[in-house]
Write a protein that holds these residues in place. Structure first.
Motif, short mmCIF file in Angstrom:
data_model
loop_
_atom_site.label_atom_id
_atom_site.label_comp_id
_atom_site.label_asym_id
_atom_site.label_seq_id
_atom_site.Cartn_x
_atom_site.Cartn_y
_atom_site.Cartn_z
N PRO A 1 38.36 40.55 70.21
CA PRO A 1 39.10 41.50 69.36
C PRO A 1 40.37 42.00 70.03
CG PRO A 1 36.87 42.32 69.84
CD PRO A 1 36.98 40.98 70.47
N LEU A 2 40.33 42.15 71.36
CA LEU A 2 41.52 42.65 72.05
C LEU A 2 42.66 41.64 71.98
CD1 LEU A 2 40.03 44.40 75.20
CD2 LEU A 2 41.06 45.44 73.17
N TYR A 3 42.34 40.35 72.21
CA TYR A 3 43.38 39.32 72.11
C TYR A 3 43.96 39.28 70.69
CZ TYR A 3 42.40 37.11 76.66
OH TYR A 3 42.27 36.84 77.99
N ALA A 4 43.06 39.36 69.69
CA ALA A 4 43.51 39.27 68.29
C ALA A 4 44.47 40.42 67.97
CB ALA A 4 42.31 39.30 67.35
N LEU A 5 44.09 41.63 68.39
CA LEU A 5 44.95 42.79 68.09
C LEU A 5 46.29 42.68 68.83
CD1 LEU A 5 42.36 45.71 68.09
CD2 LEU A 5 43.63 44.79 66.14
N LEU A 6 46.23 42.25 70.09
CA LEU A 6 47.47 42.12 70.86
C LEU A 6 48.39 41.09 70.17
CD1 LEU A 6 49.11 42.79 73.39
CD2 LEU A 6 47.96 40.91 74.56
N GLY A 7 47.80 39.95 69.75
CA GLY A 7 48.60 38.91 69.08
C GLY A 7 49.26 39.46 67.82
N PHE A 8 48.49 40.21 67.04
CA PHE A 8 49.02 40.78 65.80
C PHE A 8 50.18 41.73 66.09
CE2 PHE A 8 48.48 44.25 62.55
CZ PHE A 8 49.13 43.58 61.53
N PHE A 9 50.01 42.60 67.09
CA PHE A 9 51.08 43.55 67.42
C PHE A 9 52.34 42.81 67.85
CE2 PHE A 9 47.51 46.64 68.93
CZ PHE A 9 47.20 46.91 67.60
N VAL A 10 52.16 41.78 68.68
CA VAL A 10 53.32 41.05 69.20
C VAL A 10 54.04 40.31 68.07
CG1 VAL A 10 54.00 39.10 70.67
CG2 VAL A 10 52.40 40.82 71.54
N ILE A 11 53.26 39.63 67.20
CA ILE A 11 53.87 38.87 66.10
C ILE A 11 54.66 39.83 65.19
CG2 ILE A 11 53.37 37.59 63.97
CD1 ILE A 11 50.99 36.33 65.49
N THR A 12 54.05 40.96 64.86
CA THR A 12 54.72 41.89 63.95
C THR A 12 56.02 42.41 64.58
OG1 THR A 12 52.54 42.55 63.19
CG2 THR A 12 54.36 43.94 62.51
N ALA A 13 55.96 42.75 65.86
CA ALA A 13 57.18 43.27 66.52
C ALA A 13 58.24 42.18 66.57
CB ALA A 13 56.83 43.75 67.92
N ALA B 1 43.85 34.68 64.69
CA ALA B 1 43.50 35.85 63.86
C ALA B 1 44.71 36.78 63.69
CB ALA B 1 42.34 36.61 64.49
N GLY B 2 45.48 36.96 64.75
CA GLY B 2 46.67 37.82 64.66
C GLY B 2 47.66 37.27 63.64
N ALA B 3 47.79 35.92 63.61
CA ALA B 3 48.71 35.29 62.66
C ALA B 3 48.22 35.49 61.23
CB ALA B 3 48.82 33.79 62.97
#
Ligand SMILES: Nc1ncnc2[nH]cnc12
Length: 432
Positions: A174-186, A348-350
């Motif tokens: 879950p931590l990797y997924a959330l980090l990926g989502f934050f980075v992609i959005t930024a 998941a972040g994507a």
């Protein structure tokens, strides 16, 4: 160059080869995640990862070439998110059909879509569907993707008392997924080209460095497509019970494509004076031809990508942009080891980010009028909560017709919408 100019009418569209190539690369980078995500979703249905990888690249390339060479639009194609989730979680894991029969249903829905496009019935259907339902369905597909992403990454888990609950956020996934989502959005906010790709590959590499993921190489010869090539079960798909599945694929694709084409054309200023897309018939035929070819190769429905707006924003105006995207998908065939090393928490972040884009249509709903707002909410909310795009569409139609009728707003109804709502209601009442 002269040939390209003549064929794609570059000068007439006030563009040139260089601009179109840059636009093609831009669009490709924003949508290349599908090369990893599609095999990972379809392999959950029991399909071979490598074969789906090849089928995904080939179906996308075919769609892009037909769109570019035949319709001359800068709109790229690939197997659609949402449609692939419906294939795996709805039809195969949910209803228990084999993936071969599900591919057969994709083929028949593509064929029907093609025929509808030739006979112009498609315009009639699209024009008959009220705007609020279209908006709710588009947003619901986004929420459905979000639900899949949250579940796959362990951010949302099952709970016997409350149905759903927060997962263990001290776990790596879950931590990797959330980090990926934050980075992609930024990165998307900062207008970095390929934000989604960078996010996925960045998380994959970080997980390798921290010892949570294994390095499997970058380039190789393409894997074999044999496990899925021509594996579709056309006879199995002709089963009477399968008709509703074919219909569901067709319906989801019709909404998805019409919404995407209008959205992309609007942002790309490709509409004529009457607000219409002049070669929409050809664009829809590109979708359906690629869907049929994709089913034969081994992937769920191919559709026009909303990400094409990225290339259009960087100047792409003609089919040459789409052809460049198609060539890049063919080159991607040689990057299978990279695709295979990408873990579910990295995609998941994507998925969550694509969900943000698709949920954007909620902003255009008429929230002042409850007879419009309620069906939007029902259609959108039902998709993640029933884990099915098709049920969401059905509940959206039924609530629209019921609420408009009870409110005396008969002027908002038309025969197509009433007949469909009655058919969906009859299915729930008599077939469960
Ligand atoms: N189903 C879909 N429709 C439009 N654009 C998409 N991008 C990814 N999946 C898509």
């Amino acid at each position: 160059m002269k040939f390209l100019d003549n064929y794609f009418k570059l000068a007439e569209q006030k563009t040139n080869v260089k601009t179109e190539v840059i636009a093609g690369v831009t669009t490709f980078l924003t949508m290349a995640y599908i090369i990893f995500v599609n095999p990972s979703i379809l392999s959950e249905a029991g399909m071979d990862y490598g074969a789906v990888f090849v089928a995904t690249c080939l179906a996308a390339a075919i769609g892009c070439f037909v769109m570019g060479l035949w319709a001359n639009y800068p709109i790229a194609q690939a197997p659609g998110m949402g449609l692939n989730a419906f294939f795996t979680y709805g039809v195969v894991l949910g209803m228990g059909y084999t993936w071969e029969a599900a591919l057969g249903a994709v083929f028949f829905s593509g064929l029907t879509f093609f025929l509808l496009s030739i006979f112009k019935i498609r315009e009639w259907i699209i024009n008959s569907i009220p705007l609020s339902l279209r908006l709710g369905i588009a947003a619901g597909i986004g929420l459905f993707l979000a639900m899949i992403a949250l579940k796959n990454a362990g951010i949302v888990v099952a709970n016997p008392a409350t149905f759903v609950a927060l997962g263990d956020l001290s776990e790596p996934a879950p931590l990797y997924a959330l980090l990926g989502f934050f980075v992609i959005t930024a990165l998307a906010y900062l207008r970095v080209t390929g934000a989604v790709m960078i996010g996925i590959v960045g998380i994959t590499v970080l997980a390798m460095v921290l010892g949570h993921n294994q390095y499997g190489g970058i380039m190789s010869m393409p894997p074999s497509i044999a496990p899925t090539f021509m594996a579709m079960d056309l006879m199995g798909a002709l089963d009477v019970a399968m008709l509703s599945v074919i219909f569901a694929f067709l319906f989801v694709d019709l909404f998805d494509t019409s919404g995407t084409l209008v959205g992309v054309a609007h942002r790309g200023k490709l509409l004529d004076e009457d607000g219409k897309l002049p070669r929409i018939g050809r664009a829809m035929m590109a979708d359906s031809t690629a869907s049929m070819a994709g089913a034969a190769l081994g992937t769920s429905t191919t559709t026009s990508y909303i990400e094409s707006t990225a290339g259009i924003a960087s100047g792409g105006r003609t089919g040459l942009t789409a052809v460049v995207v198609g060539v890049l998908f063919l080159i991607s065939l040689f990057f299978a080891p990279l695709a295979g090393s990408i873990p579910a928490y990295a995609t998941a972040g994507a998925l969550l980010y694509v969900a943000v884009l698709m949920a954007g249509s909620l902003a255009h709903a008429n929230w002042e009028d409850p007879t419009d707002a309620a069906p939007v909410l029902i259609a959108a909310l039902a998709m993640p909560l029933t884990f099915s795009i098709a049920e969401g569409i059905a509940l959206g139609f039924i609530s629209y017709v019921a609420i408009k009728t009870l409110s005396g707003r008969f002027e908002d109804l038309n025969p197509a919408v009433v007949v469909l709502a009655l058919l969906f209601a009859a299915k729930f009442l008599f077939l469960g």
